[in-house]
Design a protein around this motif. Structure first.
Motif, PDB file in Angstrom:
ATOM      1  N   GLU A  74      -9.599  12.023  -2.648  1.00 48.94           N
ATOM      2  CA  GLU A  74      -8.598  11.674  -3.649  1.00 48.94           C
ATOM      3  C   GLU A  74      -9.296  11.545  -4.996  1.00 48.94           C
ATOM      4  O   GLU A  74     -10.507  11.297  -5.049  1.00 48.94           O
ATOM      5  N   PRO A  75      -8.544  11.684  -6.087  1.00 53.02           N
ATOM      6  CA  PRO A  75      -9.159  11.453  -7.406  1.00 53.02           C
ATOM      7  C   PRO A  75      -9.695  10.018  -7.488  1.00 53.02           C
ATOM      8  O   PRO A  75      -9.139   9.095  -6.891  1.00 53.02           O
ATOM      9  N   ARG A  76     -10.780   9.837  -8.210  1.00 52.34           N
ATOM     10  CA  ARG A  76     -11.385   8.512  -8.361  1.00 52.34           C
ATOM     11  C   ARG A  76     -10.381   7.574  -9.008  1.00 52.34           C
ATOM     12  O   ARG A  76      -9.664   7.943  -9.931  1.00 52.34           O
ATOM     13  N   ARG A  77     -10.307   6.358  -8.493  1.00 48.11           N
ATOM     14  CA  ARG A  77      -9.400   5.344  -9.037  1.00 48.11           C
ATOM     15  C   ARG A  77     -10.089   3.984  -9.002  1.00 48.11           C
ATOM     16  O   ARG A  77     -11.134   3.826  -8.377  1.00 48.11           O
ATOM     17  N   LEU A  78      -9.478   3.020  -9.665  1.00 48.67           N
ATOM     18  CA  LEU A  78     -10.036   1.675  -9.718  1.00 48.67           C
ATOM     19  C   LEU A  78      -9.084   0.718  -9.016  1.00 48.67           C
ATOM     20  O   LEU A  78      -7.926   0.579  -9.414  1.00 48.67           O
ATOM     21  N   ALA A  79      -9.563   0.099  -7.940  1.00 48.10           N
ATOM     22  CA  ALA A  79      -8.791  -0.929  -7.238  1.00 48.10           C
ATOM     23  C   ALA A  79      -9.165  -2.281  -7.843  1.00 48.10           C
ATOM     24  O   ALA A  79     -10.341  -2.567  -8.054  1.00 48.10           O
ATOM     25  N   GLU A  80      -8.158  -3.093  -8.125  1.00 48.33           N
ATOM     26  CA  GLU A  80      -8.388  -4.413  -8.720  1.00 48.33           C
ATOM     27  C   GLU A  80      -7.923  -5.498  -7.756  1.00 48.33           C
ATOM     28  O   GLU A  80      -6.794  -5.467  -7.274  1.00 48.33           O
ATOM     29  N   TYR A  81      -8.807  -6.424  -7.463  1.00 47.07           N
ATOM     30  CA  TYR A  81      -8.509  -7.545  -6.581  1.00 47.07           C
ATOM     31  C   TYR A  81      -8.556  -8.846  -7.375  1.00 47.07           C
ATOM     32  O   TYR A  81      -9.476  -9.056  -8.161  1.00 47.07           O
TER      33      TYR A  81
END
Length: 142
Positions: A74-81
């Protein structure tokens, strides 16, 4: 069966504050920043996950590019927790935009459990006991 039983026991000991080399609780803010990959994968070579924290330690970020069913990424993404609380060997967090829910219809929360200074796994609030396959720190080439 034995492997899953041992993982559950290890996780239970860690969550109880035991099993961390006998030197107290680790500092997840010091240990987690950097590059990680799922154990047994080529993630470290192909597309490591990169963990960082906000300056106020209230949020954790993971830059990732998961593998798709067809083997591509998948395209690179940023997960935020959002960090809800620290536990003896990890962090309990909620994922921004989480769509998975528990039996009560509430978004699940996630616990990052440090298994060692170079390995961690994820537990989901509605799983009871058990942990994902571990992620391991990517070796630093120098």
């Amino acid at each position: 069966m034995l492997k899953s039983t041992m993982l559950a026991l290890t996780t239970a000991l860690i969550l109880a504050g035991c099993g961390w080399n006998g030197f107290g609780s680790p500092d997840p803010y010091a240990l987690l920043p950097g590059k990680w990959g799922w154990e047994g994968s080529d993630d470290c070579k192909d597309s490591p996950e990169v963990i960082s924290f906000s300056g106020d330690r209230k949020r954790m970020f993971i830059a990732l590019s998961p593998v798709k069913e067809d083997g591509g990424r998948e395209p690179r993404r940023l997960a935020e927790y959002r960090i809800l609380r620290e536990i003896p060997a990890g962090l309990e967090m909620s994922l921004k935009g989480e769509t998975r829910t528990n039996d009560a219809g509430q978004p699940v929360t996630w616990t990052l459990v440090l298994l060692s200074q170079d390995k961690y796994c994820w537990q989901r609030s509605d799983w009871g006991s058990g942990c994902t396959k571990p992620l391991q720190r990517c070796a630093i080439k120098g």
